[in-house]
Design a protein around this motif. Structure first.
Motif, PDB file in Angstrom:
ATOM      1  N   ARG A 272      63.254  32.314  -4.422  1.00  0.00           N
ATOM      2  CA  ARG A 272      61.982  31.610  -4.571  1.00  0.00           C
ATOM      3  C   ARG A 272      61.419  31.232  -3.209  1.00  0.00           C
ATOM      4  O   ARG A 272      61.232  30.056  -2.883  1.00  0.00           O
ATOM      5  N   CYS A 273      61.143  32.230  -2.401  1.00  0.00           N
ATOM      6  CA  CYS A 273      60.635  32.003  -1.049  1.00  0.00           C
ATOM      7  C   CYS A 273      59.852  33.237  -0.613  1.00  0.00           C
ATOM      8  O   CYS A 273      59.849  34.259  -1.304  1.00  0.00           O
ATOM      9  N   PRO A 274      59.196  33.189   0.542  1.00  0.00           N
ATOM     10  CA  PRO A 274      58.369  34.327   0.984  1.00  0.00           C
ATOM     11  C   PRO A 274      59.119  35.442   1.688  1.00  0.00           C
ATOM     12  O   PRO A 274      58.476  36.306   2.292  1.00  0.00           O
ATOM     13  N   ARG A 275      60.456  35.459   1.643  1.00  0.00           N
ATOM     14  CA  ARG A 275      61.172  36.517   2.368  1.00  0.00           C
ATOM     15  C   ARG A 275      60.869  37.866   1.717  1.00  0.00           C
ATOM     16  O   ARG A 275      61.352  38.173   0.627  1.00  0.00           O
ATOM     17  N   ARG A 284      57.844  53.578   6.217  1.00  0.00           N
ATOM     18  CA  ARG A 284      58.842  52.702   6.829  1.00  0.00           C
ATOM     19  C   ARG A 284      58.734  51.318   6.212  1.00  0.00           C
ATOM     20  O   ARG A 284      57.651  50.855   5.844  1.00  0.00           O
ATOM     21  N   SER A 285      59.867  50.613   6.093  1.00  0.00           N
ATOM     22  CA  SER A 285      59.848  49.279   5.508  1.00  0.00           C
ATOM     23  C   SER A 285      60.758  48.356   6.295  1.00  0.00           C
ATOM     24  O   SER A 285      61.673  48.800   7.002  1.00  0.00           O
ATOM     25  N   GLY A 286      60.520  47.067   6.167  1.00  0.00           N
ATOM     26  CA  GLY A 286      61.334  46.074   6.847  1.00  0.00           C
ATOM     27  C   GLY A 286      60.796  44.679   6.609  1.00  0.00           C
ATOM     28  O   GLY A 286      59.683  44.491   6.112  1.00  0.00           O
ATOM     29  N   LYS A 287      61.600  43.693   6.967  1.00  0.00           N
ATOM     30  CA  LYS A 287      61.219  42.284   6.797  1.00  0.00           C
ATOM     31  C   LYS A 287      59.920  42.001   7.540  1.00  0.00           C
ATOM     32  O   LYS A 287      59.738  42.441   8.672  1.00  0.00           O
ATOM     33  N   PHE A 288      59.043  41.209   6.902  1.00  0.00           N
ATOM     34  CA  PHE A 288      57.731  40.962   7.495  1.00  0.00           C
ATOM     35  C   PHE A 288      57.240  39.592   7.032  1.00  0.00           C
ATOM     36  O   PHE A 288      56.468  39.474   6.082  1.00  0.00           O
ATOM     37  N   ILE A 289      57.716  38.541   7.704  1.00  0.00           N
ATOM     38  CA  ILE A 289      57.348  37.173   7.327  1.00  0.00           C
ATOM     39  C   ILE A 289      57.246  36.286   8.564  1.00  0.00           C
ATOM     40  O   ILE A 289      57.838  36.557   9.604  1.00  0.00           O
ATOM     41  N   CYS A 290      56.465  35.253   8.410  1.00  0.00           N
ATOM     42  CA  CYS A 290      56.348  34.159   9.362  1.00  0.00           C
ATOM     43  C   CYS A 290      55.956  34.677  10.753  1.00  0.00           C
ATOM     44  O   CYS A 290      55.248  35.667  10.874  1.00  0.00           O
ATOM     45  N   HIS A 291      56.408  34.007  11.810  1.00  0.00           N
ATOM     46  CA  HIS A 291      55.896  34.332  13.132  1.00  0.00           C
ATOM     47  C   HIS A 291      56.142  35.776  13.526  1.00  0.00           C
ATOM     48  O   HIS A 291      55.298  36.396  14.187  1.00  0.00           O
ATOM     49  N   SER A 292      57.294  36.325  13.169  1.00  0.00           N
ATOM     50  CA  SER A 292      57.584  37.705  13.575  1.00  0.00           C
ATOM     51  C   SER A 292      56.590  38.686  12.961  1.00  0.00           C
ATOM     52  O   SER A 292      56.332  39.748  13.529  1.00  0.00           O
ATOM     53  N   ALA A 293      56.027  38.328  11.798  1.00  0.00           N
ATOM     54  CA  ALA A 293      54.972  39.155  11.201  1.00  0.00           C
ATOM     55  C   ALA A 293      53.609  38.847  11.796  1.00  0.00           C
ATOM     56  O   ALA A 293      52.749  39.720  11.884  1.00  0.00           O
TER      57      ALA A 293
END
Length: 659
Positions: A272-275, A284-293
């Motif tokens: 239950r979070c934005p991860r 291509r795919s990968g984590k994309f959240i918060c400042h790094s995004a």
């Protein structure tokens, strides 16, 4: 040992090639796990005079007792060590699945010492570790290395690795693990100096034994029933952290396109979070959240005028090279400021500064920085050094640097708005996001409610939450410095306990409840969970005392490495002199004030005398010396740090002791 622990700490000496095992029980009762165990190992084993890239520096990978136990969002892990840019102890907190895998493989922590003469990686399988040749991996990116090791050992293998930035000891090099978990700026350079490319983990038995299984199941059911989510339980809000916006409420935006985002929770979490994982048009795919995004989005939008995949590719380039995105963000801001001032050009840097925001620019910058080529070599030594190379004019442009292209916005969640965050910033060796969130997460939800975009928490609810979690209702009056020192102490103690367990910063502590009558959270749940898992009976106060002990241990580490107490407990001068104009969490710059009235804080600066009086009150609450801000022998002994007190006294680093 009882539940929650594998019971073993692996010790790897890269210089000799020897691998040993010591019992976790040597540390668990006093320091619990995670940051606590890592800090104690560091205190005991890293000489104060050691430099970050020296053989004597030690890197500690550690899990907590909740790791690997499903439902509680507690499978995070930490990496600690001395980092080169500031030459002091620092830490990082990671998600994903590597930490749980380490526990499943029979280890609570891995302690890495010494230096290898050739590239190696550590392979851990069911508690047995080997050093393996990494020559074929050296020169590859962190993501490429991860996939190569999975290909060799099986897709279930969990890997944490460095990229080329770490190999070449760029000071902002970090680590990348499974599920693109990233962190520990600077530690990547330390692993590069040790010729350690990666740690790979496999296991046979997934189960983590707990002391009271029925009680753990009962608490897990209770936790699920609370419907905790970040920022809210409703999944409609869970993609808000993938798209940058100057004002996330009035200019609410999400990533365009159906099916481009997919949830990817950490091990054992309810998700239950934005991860989320983003899929680009090239597959291509990968984590994309918060400042790094976010970090490249404002630049790319200015250049391309619309959304495209370039910000995602920028994030993945940082991940593969193994670069901290906040450091890269600030570097871009400084380069842009120097370009606009006529100090730097495309020609004298070899970088396409005229095309900041383009894919061409970010590829050139990250490649040269990671390989330390040309102007990239200067940038790889840190922004301060790069600015110094241009003299006064280059240093002057540092004032214009800010994250997310916001000029001068270099300290998010700063004290001009929140007051108490000044002390939280002043006492940490890095961006202290975990403690800052204990102030700003609840207040961000309050702002959404105040603007009529949600129904909780109201101003009165925030005051009740402040009384429960910060020590007084007046702590929620942001027009005054009153109550803030106590709030800071309580936040630090609770947060450091959380960093020992290790619980997710987005979901813990449970300060506000969306689906309850009074919306006030429960500060006792963490202690009940860890008691059921470990069998070590702790109430809320007992758990927070462990947090207090670990916080004071870290304070002692920092003082031993040069922190000068009160003289070093400072905030940037701009907080006293430059009026508040922007805060990404609260662009409206409004907060609860006296008696719950909403006040505008636009244009506020910190009152220097009031801030110093707040420090006086804080030092008294900590039982430190008020004049110097240094710890005392009686205080350290009183919280169970007798050995630390003895060492600090011998070095003349306690109050009242001649240096």
């Amino acid at each position: 040992m009882r539940g929650g622990y594998a019971g073993r700490i692996l010790r790897v000496d890269l210089s000799s090639g020897k691998i040993a095992v010591t019992p976790t029980s040597d540390y668990a009762e006093r320091f619990l796990g995670g940051r606590g165990i890592a800090a104690k190992v560091y205190w005991d084993e890293v000489p104060p005079g050691a430099r970050a890239l020296d053989e004597d520096n030690t890197v500690i990978f550690a899990t907590g007792p909740v790791g690997g136990v499903p439902a509680f969002a507690g499978s995070r892990w930490t990496v600690c060590g001395r980092i080169p840019e500031v030459e002091r102890f620092s830490y990082g907190n990671f998600g994903g699945r590597w930490g749980a895998a380490l526990k499943f493989a029979g280890c609570d922590a891995v302690v890495v010492h010494g230096k290898s003469e050739r590239p190696v990686y550590i392979f851990i399988r069911d508690g047995i570790a080997e050093l393996k040749d990494a020559s074929a991996l050296w020169g590859r990116g962190a993501i490429e290395t991860r996939e190569a090791l999975k290909s060799e050992w099986g897709d279930s293998t969990r890997v944490v690795a460095i990229g080329q930035a770490g190999e070449n000891m760029a000071v902002m090099a970090n680590l990348i693990a499974d599920n693109d978990a990233a962190g520990s700026k600077g530690v990547g350079a330390v692993l590069g100096s040790k010729k350690l490319k990666a740690l790979a983990v496999k296991w046979t038995n997934r189960a983590v034994e707990v002391a009271q299984p029925d009680r753990v199941r009962e608490l897990a059911d209770h936790y699920r029933s609370l419907k905790i989510g970040f920022p809210y339980y409703d999944e409609a809000f869970h993609n808000v952290l993938s798209r940058w916006s100057h004002d996330p409420r009035l200019e609410f935006r999400t990533v365009p396109g159906d099916g481009v985002l997919k949830k990817e929770p950490c091990y054992g979490c309810l998700g239950r979070c934005p991860r989320t994982v983003y899929r680009s048009k090239d597959g291509r795919s990968g984590k994309f959240i918060c400042h790094s995004a976010w970090f490249y989005q404002p630049w790319a939008e200015r250049f391309y005028k619309d959304w495209n995949d370039v910000p995602f590719h920028a994030t993945k380039l940082c991940d593969d090279y193994g670069l901290d995105t906040i450091a890269v963000d600030l570097t871009i801001g400084w380069l842009n400021a120097c370009y606009e001032a006529g100090l730097l050009t495309d020609e004298n840097t070899g970088l396409p500064l005229s095309r900041i925001g383009s894919q061409e620019f970010i590829e050139a910058l990250l490649g040269k920085l990671s390989r330390r080529e040309g102007f990239g070599d200067l940038l790889a030594q840190g922004l301060e050094g790069a600015a110094d190379s241009l003299g006064t004019a280059g240093r002057e442009q540092l004032r214009n640097v800010g994250i997310l292209s916001e000029r001068g916005y270099s300290q998010p969640y700063g004290p001009r708005l929140y007051i108490m965050t000044g002390l939280l910033w002043a006492m940490e060796p890095r961006l202290p996001i975990s403690v800052l969130h204990e102030v700003t997460t609840c207040l961000g939800k309050w702002l959404t409610c105040h603007m009529g975009l949600n129904v909780f928490p109201t101003t009165q609810t925030v005051r009740r939450i402040a009384a429960t979690f910060w020590g007084s209702e007046v702590a929620a009056d942001f027009s005054t410095y009153e109550g803030k020192a106590l709030a800071v102490k309580k936040i630090q103690d609770r947060s450091y306990a959380k960093e020992c367990l290790i619980l997710c910063d987005w979901l813990w502590p449970i300060m506000e409840l969306e689906f309850s009558e009074d919306h006030v959270g429960d500060p006792t749940l963490e202690s009940r969970i860890v008691s059921a898992i470990t069998g070590q009976q702790l109430d809320e106060d007992g758990l927070n005392r462990i947090g207090e002990r670990v916080f004071n241990l870290q304070r002692a580490i920092l003082v031993r490495e040069g922190h000068r107490g009160r003289a070093s407990d400072t905030i940037p001068e701009q907080a006293y002199t430059e009026p508040l104009e922007y805060e990404i969490q609260d662009p409206q710059l409004i907060l609860p004030g006296k008696n719950g009235e909403v006040v505008s804080l636009k244009g506020r600066v910190i009152d220097r005398d009031a801030f110093e009086r707040m420090k006086d009150e804080y030092y008294l609450l900590r039982r430190w010396d008020v004049t110097t801000g240094l710890q005392t022998r009686a205080q350290l002994e009183g919280i169970g740090l007798v050995d630390v007190a003895r060492d600090m006294e011998a070095r003349g680093l306690l109050a009242g002791v001649d240096r």
